[in-house]
Design an enzyme around this catalytic site. Structure first.
Site, PDB file in Angstrom:
ATOM      1  NE  ARG A 105      45.148  42.054  38.388  1.00  0.00           N
ATOM      2  CZ  ARG A 105      44.135  41.721  39.179  1.00  0.00           C
ATOM      3  NH1 ARG A 105      44.225  40.706  39.976  1.00  0.00           N
ATOM      4  NH2 ARG A 105      43.011  42.410  39.132  1.00  0.00           N
ATOM      5  NE  ARG A 144      32.917  40.522  38.956  1.00  0.00           N
ATOM      6  CZ  ARG A 144      34.229  40.454  38.692  1.00  0.00           C
ATOM      7  NH1 ARG A 144      34.846  39.284  38.684  1.00  0.00           N
ATOM      8  NH2 ARG A 144      34.897  41.552  38.434  1.00  0.00           N
ATOM      9  NE  ARG A 188      38.391  45.337  37.378  1.00  0.00           N
ATOM     10  CZ  ARG A 188      37.189  44.756  37.327  1.00  0.00           C
ATOM     11  NH1 ARG A 188      36.108  45.512  37.213  1.00  0.00           N
ATOM     12  NH2 ARG A 188      37.080  43.474  37.404  1.00  0.00           N
TER      13      ARG A 188
HETATM   14  P1  ADP Z   1      39.305  41.053  38.492  1.00  0.00           P
HETATM   15  O1  ADP Z   1      37.841  40.826  38.420  1.00  0.00           O
HETATM   16  O2  ADP Z   1      39.762  42.241  37.715  1.00  0.00           O
HETATM   17  O3  ADP Z   1      40.085  39.844  38.188  1.00  0.00           O
HETATM   18  P2  ADP Z   1      40.303  41.275  41.267  1.00  0.00           P
HETATM   19  O4  ADP Z   1      39.276  40.964  42.289  1.00  0.00           O
HETATM   20  O5  ADP Z   1      41.405  40.304  41.055  1.00  0.00           O
HETATM   21  O6  ADP Z   1      39.525  41.617  39.946  1.00  0.00           O
HETATM   22  O7  ADP Z   1      40.985  42.671  41.594  1.00  0.00           O
HETATM   23  C1  ADP Z   1      40.241  43.804  41.897  1.00  0.00           C
HETATM   24  C2  ADP Z   1      41.187  44.977  42.156  1.00  0.00           C
HETATM   25  O8  ADP Z   1      42.015  44.684  43.291  1.00  0.00           O
HETATM   26  C3  ADP Z   1      42.164  45.284  41.037  1.00  0.00           C
HETATM   27  O9  ADP Z   1      41.618  46.115  40.040  1.00  0.00           O
HETATM   28  C4  ADP Z   1      43.293  45.963  41.809  1.00  0.00           C
HETATM   29  O10 ADP Z   1      42.961  47.291  42.159  1.00  0.00           O
HETATM   30  C5  ADP Z   1      43.341  45.163  43.097  1.00  0.00           C
HETATM   31  N1  ADP Z   1      44.235  43.994  42.992  1.00  0.00           N
HETATM   32  C6  ADP Z   1      43.884  42.682  43.094  1.00  0.00           C
HETATM   33  N2  ADP Z   1      44.954  41.892  42.977  1.00  0.00           N
HETATM   34  C7  ADP Z   1      46.007  42.720  42.779  1.00  0.00           C
HETATM   35  C8  ADP Z   1      47.390  42.507  42.559  1.00  0.00           C
HETATM   36  N3  ADP Z   1      47.919  41.268  42.514  1.00  0.00           N
HETATM   37  N4  ADP Z   1      48.185  43.590  42.395  1.00  0.00           N
HETATM   38  C9  ADP Z   1      47.701  44.835  42.431  1.00  0.00           C
HETATM   39  N5  ADP Z   1      46.398  45.117  42.629  1.00  0.00           N
HETATM   40  C10 ADP Z   1      45.549  44.067  42.806  1.00  0.00           C
HETATM   41  P1  ADP Z   2      37.401  36.988  37.305  1.00  0.00           P
HETATM   42  O1  ADP Z   2      37.699  36.507  38.698  1.00  0.00           O
HETATM   43  O2  ADP Z   2      38.359  36.436  36.303  1.00  0.00           O
HETATM   44  O3  ADP Z   2      37.256  38.461  37.209  1.00  0.00           O
HETATM   45  P2  ADP Z   2      34.730  35.792  37.746  1.00  0.00           P
HETATM   46  O4  ADP Z   2      34.958  34.364  38.091  1.00  0.00           O
HETATM   47  O5  ADP Z   2      34.373  36.724  38.836  1.00  0.00           O
HETATM   48  O6  ADP Z   2      36.001  36.365  36.893  1.00  0.00           O
HETATM   49  O7  ADP Z   2      33.624  35.819  36.590  1.00  0.00           O
HETATM   50  C1  ADP Z   2      33.208  37.057  36.006  1.00  0.00           C
HETATM   51  C2  ADP Z   2      31.717  36.957  35.704  1.00  0.00           C
HETATM   52  O8  ADP Z   2      31.515  36.040  34.619  1.00  0.00           O
HETATM   53  C3  ADP Z   2      30.842  36.444  36.845  1.00  0.00           C
HETATM   54  O9  ADP Z   2      29.619  37.112  36.795  1.00  0.00           O
HETATM   55  C4  ADP Z   2      30.672  34.952  36.558  1.00  0.00           C
HETATM   56  O10 ADP Z   2      29.434  34.440  37.041  1.00  0.00           O
HETATM   57  C5  ADP Z   2      30.710  34.932  35.036  1.00  0.00           C
HETATM   58  N1  ADP Z   2      31.367  33.734  34.498  1.00  0.00           N
HETATM   59  C6  ADP Z   2      32.482  33.133  34.971  1.00  0.00           C
HETATM   60  N2  ADP Z   2      32.815  32.072  34.211  1.00  0.00           N
HETATM   61  C7  ADP Z   2      31.880  32.013  33.230  1.00  0.00           C
HETATM   62  C8  ADP Z   2      31.674  31.143  32.100  1.00  0.00           C
HETATM   63  N3  ADP Z   2      32.525  30.120  31.863  1.00  0.00           N
HETATM   64  N4  ADP Z   2      30.614  31.375  31.299  1.00  0.00           N
HETATM   65  C9  ADP Z   2      29.774  32.416  31.548  1.00  0.00           C
HETATM   66  N5  ADP Z   2      29.913  33.273  32.572  1.00  0.00           N
HETATM   67  C10 ADP Z   2      30.955  33.076  33.408  1.00  0.00           C
END
Ligand code: ADP
Ligand code: ADP
Length: 232
Positions: A105, A144, A188
């Site tokens: 990250r 989501r 974020r």
């Molecule tokens: P996103 O939907 O933003 O991709 P994640 O599920 O990857 O969300 O992360 C959710 C939260 O978990 C982040 O906002 C952060 O607080 C923490 N987090 C996840 N991965 C990392 C990382 N590699 N380094 C620091 N914090 C992390």
């Molecule tokens: P990230 O891990 O990068 O935060 P997610 O895979 O959790 O993203 O996806 C974020 C949201 O967008 C979820 O509600 C998912 O169902 C939706 N989503 C993911 N990919 C697509 C796409 N290609 N088109 C439309 N909606 C999507």
């Protein structure tokens, strides 16, 4: 030919296993794609966000330490996340390759991962930048929903379950992440711009970066990723 074999080919020359890094802003679709690619190739998906949320749910010492940081949308301190990742990557199921979703990250984490990969001598890193129209991200995040049991990801606007707020696969009521609130989403996205985006240049300079258009629907994005993983 079997997809798993095909995917191995570009890496077979160097006899290395794939270390696939999914980069992109919150809501880009990293989790969605990581599920799909993991199923296709039979390699584990490792989501640091999921591991940290699990620690929070289980109220472990780590979970208690990171709960409020995660709810605010800030990043968890590097030493905590790096230790978690190192422990997970050392499990035997990662030996044939793995997908990292949400790690690294920032540059500190990227350098840590590089060092770890070098020390193992058997992984071929490939970083994918999943790009999405910024105007779509807010709806992707506020819409989501996730099944707390099977972890399937839905979206009330783009990818809704057949029955409102109920998982198609196992009938569980869907949950919304606490950090998918508007205030935490803002933080974020700022954290992404300030800390994670610089990684794109880092991986571009190393020649490991590929771009993926994350705007089309999930199966189309998966096909594009599979295309990138095939031998050229
Ligand atoms: P996103 O939907 O933003 O991709 P994640 O599920 O990857 O969300 O992360 C959710 C939260 O978990 C982040 O906002 C952060 O607080 C923490 N987090 C996840 N991965 C990392 C990382 N590699 N380094 C620091 N914090 C992390
Ligand atoms: P990230 O891990 O990068 O935060 P997610 O895979 O959790 O993203 O996806 C974020 C949201 O967008 C979820 O509600 C998912 O169902 C939706 N989503 C993911 N990919 C697509 C796409 N290609 N088109 C439309 N909606 C999507």
């Amino acid at each position: 030919m079997d997809a798993a074999l095909r995917h191995d080919q570009p890496h077979a020359a160097s006899r290395r296993a794939l270390a696939l890094l999914l980069l992109g802003p919150p809501g880009a679709g990293k989790g969605t794609q990581s599920h799909a690619i993991s199923r296709k190739f039979g390699i584990p998906e490792i989501s640091t966000g999921e591991m940290l949320r699990e620690a929070v749910r289980a109220k472990t010492e780590l979970g208690n330490q990171v709960k409020s940081i995660m709810e605010s949308g800030e990043l968890v301190p590097d030493p905590l996340v790096c230790a978690l990742v190192e422990q997970r990557l050392s499990q035997p199921d990662c030996a044939q390759g793995f997908i990292l979703d949400g790690f690294p990250r920032n540059l500190e984490q990227a350098r840590f991962l590089d060092q770890w990969l070098r020390s193992q001598c058997r992984f071929e890193p490939l970083a994918l930048n999943i790009q999405v129209d910024p105007n779509l991200l807010i709806k992707r995040l506020t819409g989501r929903r996730m099944c707390p049991r099977c972890r399937t990801i839905y979206n009330i606007y783009f990818n809704s379950p057949q029955k409102d707020e109920i998982c198609d696969k196992d009938g569980s009521p869907l949950a919304q992440r606490r950090d998918d609130s508007e205030a935490a989403i803002r933080t974020r996205l700022q954290e992404y711009e300030a800390q994670t985006k610089p990684l794109l240049d880092y991986y571009r300079d190393s020649g490991f970066l590929r771009e993926v258009d994350g705007d089309p629907d999930p199966p189309a994005v998966t096909s594009a990723i599979l295309g990138l993983l095939e031998p050229s």
